[in-house]
Design a protein around this motif. Structure first.
Motif, PDB file in Angstrom:
ATOM      1  N   SER A  85    -130.977 -32.312 -37.185  1.00  0.00           N
ATOM      2  CA  SER A  85    -130.326 -31.887 -38.400  1.00  0.00           C
ATOM      3  C   SER A  85    -131.211 -30.587 -39.238  1.00  0.00           C
ATOM      4  N   MET A  86    -132.504 -30.968 -39.086  1.00  0.00           N
ATOM      5  CA  MET A  86    -133.499 -30.041 -39.775  1.00  0.00           C
ATOM      6  C   MET A  86    -133.624 -28.723 -38.835  1.00  0.00           C
ATOM      7  N   THR A  87    -133.431 -28.851 -37.541  1.00  0.00           N
ATOM      8  CA  THR A  87    -133.561 -27.737 -36.605  1.00  0.00           C
ATOM      9  C   THR A  87    -132.236 -26.973 -36.959  1.00  0.00           C
ATOM     10  N   SER A  88    -131.175 -27.637 -37.002  1.00  0.00           N
ATOM     11  CA  SER A  88    -129.869 -26.960 -37.219  1.00  0.00           C
ATOM     12  C   SER A  88    -129.710 -26.107 -38.691  1.00  0.00           C
ATOM     13  N   THR A  89    -130.214 -26.837 -39.415  1.00  0.00           N
ATOM     14  CA  THR A  89    -130.385 -26.078 -40.831  1.00  0.00           C
ATOM     15  C   THR A  89    -131.531 -24.921 -40.727  1.00  0.00           C
ATOM     16  N   THR A  90    -132.380 -25.160 -40.344  1.00  0.00           N
ATOM     17  CA  THR A  90    -133.353 -24.021 -40.136  1.00  0.00           C
ATOM     18  C   THR A  90    -132.740 -22.885 -39.271  1.00  0.00           C
ATOM     19  N   PHE A  91    -131.951 -23.054 -38.170  1.00  0.00           N
ATOM     20  CA  PHE A  91    -131.294 -21.909 -37.562  1.00  0.00           C
ATOM     21  C   PHE A  91    -130.087 -21.523 -38.446  1.00  0.00           C
ATOM     22  N   ASP A  92    -129.422 -22.275 -39.216  1.00  0.00           N
ATOM     23  CA  ASP A  92    -128.468 -21.753 -39.995  1.00  0.00           C
ATOM     24  C   ASP A  92    -129.128 -20.710 -41.293  1.00  0.00           C
ATOM     25  N   VAL A  93    -130.294 -21.135 -41.931  1.00  0.00           N
ATOM     26  CA  VAL A  93    -130.885 -20.136 -42.682  1.00  0.00           C
ATOM     27  C   VAL A  93    -131.262 -18.796 -42.145  1.00  0.00           C
ATOM     28  N   GLN A  94    -131.886 -19.224 -40.917  1.00  0.00           N
ATOM     29  CA  GLN A  94    -132.488 -17.847 -40.131  1.00  0.00           C
ATOM     30  C   GLN A  94    -131.182 -16.930 -39.934  1.00  0.00           C
ATOM     31  N   ALA A  95    -130.203 -17.677 -39.344  1.00  0.00           N
ATOM     32  CA  ALA A  95    -128.957 -16.768 -39.163  1.00  0.00           C
ATOM     33  C   ALA A  95    -128.320 -16.144 -40.348  1.00  0.00           C
ATOM     34  N   ALA A  96    -128.370 -16.825 -41.604  1.00  0.00           N
ATOM     35  CA  ALA A  96    -127.838 -16.137 -42.632  1.00  0.00           C
ATOM     36  C   ALA A  96    -128.888 -14.905 -43.025  1.00  0.00           C
ATOM     37  N   ALA A  97    -130.116 -15.308 -43.024  1.00  0.00           N
ATOM     38  CA  ALA A  97    -131.107 -14.334 -43.501  1.00  0.00           C
ATOM     39  C   ALA A  97    -130.871 -13.057 -42.483  1.00  0.00           C
ATOM     40  N   LEU A  98    -130.648 -13.196 -41.143  1.00  0.00           N
ATOM     41  CA  LEU A  98    -130.666 -12.001 -40.161  1.00  0.00           C
ATOM     42  C   LEU A  98    -129.202 -11.341 -40.553  1.00  0.00           C
ATOM     43  N   CYS A  99    -128.251 -12.151 -40.797  1.00  0.00           N
ATOM     44  CA  CYS A  99    -126.868 -11.235 -41.320  1.00  0.00           C
ATOM     45  C   CYS A  99    -127.182 -10.714 -42.649  1.00  0.00           C
ATOM     46  N   ASN A 100    -127.801 -11.173 -43.691  1.00  0.00           N
ATOM     47  CA  ASN A 100    -128.008 -10.333 -44.844  1.00  0.00           C
ATOM     48  C   ASN A 100    -128.906  -9.131 -44.507  1.00  0.00           C
ATOM     49  N   MET A 101    -129.810  -9.460 -43.854  1.00  0.00           N
ATOM     50  CA  MET A 101    -130.496  -8.295 -43.226  1.00  0.00           C
ATOM     51  C   MET A 101    -129.986  -6.997 -42.689  1.00  0.00           C
ATOM     52  N   GLN A 102    -129.246  -7.451 -41.961  1.00  0.00           N
ATOM     53  CA  GLN A 102    -128.209  -6.338 -40.969  1.00  0.00           C
ATOM     54  C   GLN A 102    -127.276  -5.681 -42.130  1.00  0.00           C
ATOM     55  N   THR A 103    -126.627  -6.744 -42.870  1.00  0.00           N
ATOM     56  CA  THR A 103    -125.680  -6.094 -43.922  1.00  0.00           C
ATOM     57  C   THR A 103    -126.535  -5.057 -44.783  1.00  0.00           C
TER      58      THR A 103
END
Length: 186
Positions: free
Chosen positions: A12-30
């Motif tokens: 669950s923590m790994t999935s949450t960490t991955f979701d946060v990193q993916a969201a941050a990357l998406c925000n950075m790209q935008t």
């Protein structure tokens, strides 16, 4: 049971960490895409992926904002605004105060966009008799003479040392045709 619970928590923590990193990357790209398209449209061949960018300055081509772009007016300092425009243009609004050649006095710009600052093309933009051709030519990439539609910027008869659009030395001004000509009008 404890091991399964720990494994589930870790997953669950790994999935949450991955979701946060993916969201941050998406925000950075935008933000990167927006920044390039809005503030730096003159950047050519920049990497499409924000993660591939190490140094953006290597992709900046010294072209500046295109003629008529009001984006130059959003830059914080006046000295930087003209640098954002392409060669031969300046960030001007008609009537705005611009420094004269002596940089201690100001003149009203006879040329520029109406109502807002924009990258205004200076070539042949000033009419006969208008003041400021020498001051506006500074750091524009153009000569004072090239700003005047009449073909000459008179530096001898100046008002606050700014230059005035005039006819070249061998020509005279005809107020009826509004052009410089050879000889005396009839």
């Amino acid at each position: 049971t404890t091991t399964t619970s720990t494994t589930t928590t870790t997953t669950s923590m790994t999935s949450t960490t991955f979701d946060v990193q993916a969201a941050a990357l998406c925000n950075m790209q935008t933000m990167y895409d927006y920044y390039l398209s809005f503030y730096m449209p003159f950047v050519k061949d920049a990497p499409a992926n924000v993660l591939d960018v190490v140094l953006l300055s290597q992709y900046i081509v010294p072209r500046g904002f295109p003629d008529g772009s009001p984006l130059c007016g959003t830059v914080s300092k006046k000295t930087d605004r003209d640098d954002t425009c392409s060669i031969g243009t300046k960030c001007l609004m008609k009537g705005m105060q611009v420094p004269s050649l002596d940089t201690t006095t100001y003149i009203d710009s006879p040329v520029g966009c109406m109502g807002e600052q924009c990258c205004f093309p200076l070539l042949n933009s000033m009419k006969y008799g208008e003041l400021g051709c020498a001051a506006l030519a500074l750091n524009s990439g153009l000569t004072p003479d090239s700003l005047c539609a009449s073909g000459a910027c008179n530096m001898k008869n100046t008002v606050v040392n700014v230059g005035q659009c005039a006819c070249p030395a061998t020509l005279m001004w005809d107020k009826f045709t509004m052009k410089c000509f050879v000889g005396i009008p009839e």
